[in-house]
Design a protein around this motif. Structure first.
Motif, PDB file in Angstrom:
ATOM      1  N   LEU A  93       0.841  -1.204   0.000  1.00 36.70           N
ATOM      2  CA  LEU A  93       0.000   0.000   0.000  1.00 36.70           C
ATOM      3  C   LEU A  93       0.879   1.259   0.000  1.00 36.70           C
ATOM      4  N   ILE A  94       1.884   1.263   0.854  1.00 36.36           N
ATOM      5  CA  ILE A  94       2.756   2.447   0.948  1.00 36.36           C
ATOM      6  C   ILE A  94       3.507   2.656  -0.368  1.00 36.36           C
ATOM      7  N   ARG A  95       4.062   1.578  -0.926  1.00 35.54           N
ATOM      8  CA  ARG A  95       4.780   1.699  -2.211  1.00 35.54           C
ATOM      9  C   ARG A  95       3.859   2.298  -3.272  1.00 35.54           C
ATOM     10  N   THR A  96       2.636   1.764  -3.356  1.00 34.16           N
ATOM     11  CA  THR A  96       1.684   2.217  -4.371  1.00 34.16           C
ATOM     12  C   THR A  96       1.339   3.692  -4.182  1.00 34.16           C
ATOM     13  N   LYS A  97       1.070   4.073  -2.941  1.00 34.44           N
ATOM     14  CA  LYS A  97       0.666   5.456  -2.670  1.00 34.44           C
ATOM     15  C   LYS A  97       1.831   6.422  -2.913  1.00 34.44           C
ATOM     16  N   LEU A  98       3.014   6.051  -2.454  1.00 34.62           N
ATOM     17  CA  LEU A  98       4.158   6.967  -2.599  1.00 34.62           C
ATOM     18  C   LEU A  98       4.537   7.156  -4.063  1.00 34.62           C
TER      19      LEU A  98
END
Lengths: 357, 357
Positions: A343-348
């Motif tokens: 999730l963090i990778r995708t959002k960042l």
């Protein structure tokens, strides 16, 4: 309002930016009230609890502020849904354990929530983004006054409002603010602050209240006493204390930028790199790293103010939110750590990269 | 050959890939020789040292293998140039401290180098990429034989070649290999290996020989004894030991991929993220992180084999190489840490990203 709407952080008005929201994440006022001559929830029989709950639920739902509200008996919420509500500070951990005879009513904006038959008959809170203690108090005082017209509250002329736990007797008010203090943490100044604040009758805790660690450089500061002081005076005193902490944190950040700008860029750059490429990450590490990204945004080390997205991530990386998003009936810590990293990778990926690096 | 050519790693033939070069980075054989009835460099007067040096320098330059060689008296090299040579294993730290009366001759490919008047009159080495101990020995033996025709070496019929330090008497040979062993390090298996290797008469050291830490999961393994055993036998025994270590490291990597693939991806992803976004990085950290990138490439976690580029970076991130590249007359640790981070960021930007992440 449908439960799934709660899950969409873009609809969460508390995420909108307001003055001082860089350092004061949110302001919260909670009032504890009980019905006159009715047994406290912990002492009442199940049938009594259910009857009282239905009566209070109707009264709360009838408030104009609660038009289109989310209103539910606790037995109708799943464990996961309850946990999502806890992660959003809409109910307490204690309330999440309740079932028959307890309920929750909250407004569309998620700024007002009323727990029915928690430890007290009514625990009602107003929560607002940024430094808005007085505004939050006005909001909840209005609800309190309106309810008092419909329900007879247990009130003692000398002691004030009566509560299940003596520590709440009097105003029944707990006022708190969530502060993001990475500068003071980096300069190892927090213990001094905590001690000073304690001497003034306030208490500093971690992210999820009593007994929790400070994660993500987030600290909750709240009043300890509810007796012998007027609501407005407590709030005014806390307001002054927080103003001072804001000043200290701001100074720390100025010094960071002036004296340690390279260390800071390195620190924030590495943090960004880890968040963009990790494959597994715990809640604690995620909050700590996202806190530094938030600091980087506040210090203009990113080309745009994307603090709204980072604030949303701080909520969304929590366990129940992750599980809800993935629509999994069951998860393990390992699966969640992997979902969280993804999730963090995708959002960042969709946010601007830090400058200079 | 001009000194600046040394600096261009693309011209360094030692970087080319050969069998087993994933685990065995390089193979090296060094011979110590002294002139018959001449004082050792440490005992000779300056004028004697200079005379002998000029004689040996001419003899080495005359070898066909040294056509177009880089040949220089040590007083003509700057401190920085000497340090670059040390970082490439072309001269020893001791030789870098020499000035008048000492010299260096090396071939264009940087595979052969002869230190004149180091501790011994001649210290000549062959260094090859990958697992090529026997090939390196053949190369240096040829030089040794050719020089022996021109120079009278101090040789004792019972002891063998005489040397300044008794620990080198006999063959005068030090044979070593640089091994990259991240798998054995991750499984905390290195102490066992070091003890076992020690019992067989070999010694394991860090990156830059005696007394240095193991950085970048790089270990040097070499013979301890130079007396009572033929050169070919020492090399054969070391060859067998290294074959066993290669087997252990390969097994460790297979287990990593099978049992810990997610941890590994996370670990290598984070490493890549830090290297792409750090603003300041020490030599030690850079070598340790690049070692993991190298492992990731070996395990096909990157879409292409870019180990040549990473091997080059392992050399280029070292202090003298950085200073030379930046063309700075002076640097500080802080400046170098920042230059190093910038070099790595720039180089990694041009390499493929890790898969899966």
């Amino acid at each position: 309002m449908n439960f799934s709407d709660l899950f969409d952080t873009t609809k969460d008005l508390r995420m909108h930016s307001v003055p001082h929201s860089q350092i004061v994440v949110s302001s919260r006022v909670r009032l504890a009230r009980n019905l006159h001559q009715k047994p406290f929830p912990g002492w009442a029989k199940k049938s009594e609890r259910i009857t009282l709950m239905e009566e209070m639920k109707s009264a709360v739902e009838a408030l104009p502020e609660m038009a289109l509200a989310f209103s539910e008996r606790m037995e109708n919420l799943s464990l996961l849904e309850k946990q999502v509500l806890v992660e959003r500070y809409l109910i307490s951990c204690e309330h999440a354990q309740k079932s028959f005879g307890s309920a929750l009513v909250m407004n569309t904006h998620q700024t007002l929530s009323v727990m029915i038959n928690e430890e007290d008959h009514l625990r009602m809170q107003a929560i607002l983004p940024g430094f808005q203690l007085k505004e939050a108090f006005s909001m909840i005082a209005k609800i309190d006054t309106a309810l008092e017209e419909r329900l007879a509250f247990a009130f003692h002329p000398k002691l004030g409002y009566l509560t299940a736990c003596p520590s709440n007797v009097g105003t029944g008010m707990r006022v708190s603010a969530m502060l993001h203090l990475p500068g003071l943490v980096l300069f190892e100044y927090m213990n001094k602050i905590i001690n000073a604040v304690h001497k003034m009758g306030f208490v500093v805790r971690g992210l999820h209240g009593e007994g929790t660690d400070a994660m993500g450089n987030l600290f909750q500061i709240s009043n300890q006493t509810t007796l012998g002081e007027k609501e407005e005076d407590i709030i005014q005193r806390l307001h002054v204390v927080i103003e001072q902490i804001i000043q200290h944190e701001s100074n720390a950040r100025v010094i960071l930028l002036k004296q340690k700008s390279e260390e800071l860029e390195d620190h924030i750059g590495r943090t960004y790199g880890i968040l963009c490429h990790a494959y597994s990450i715990t809640t604690k590490e995620a909050l700590n790293l996202l806190s530094l990204i938030k600091l980087g945004i506040d210090l203009s080390l990113f080309p745009a103010d994307v603090s709204h997205d980072v604030n949303a991530l701080l909520i969304e990386v929590q366990p129940a939110h992750l599980q809800k998003r993935a629509q999994l009936p069951k998860t393990t810590t390992k699966i969640r750590d992997s979902l969280r990293a993804k999730l963090i990778r995708t959002k960042l990926k969709n946010l601007p990269k830090p400058l200079l690096l």
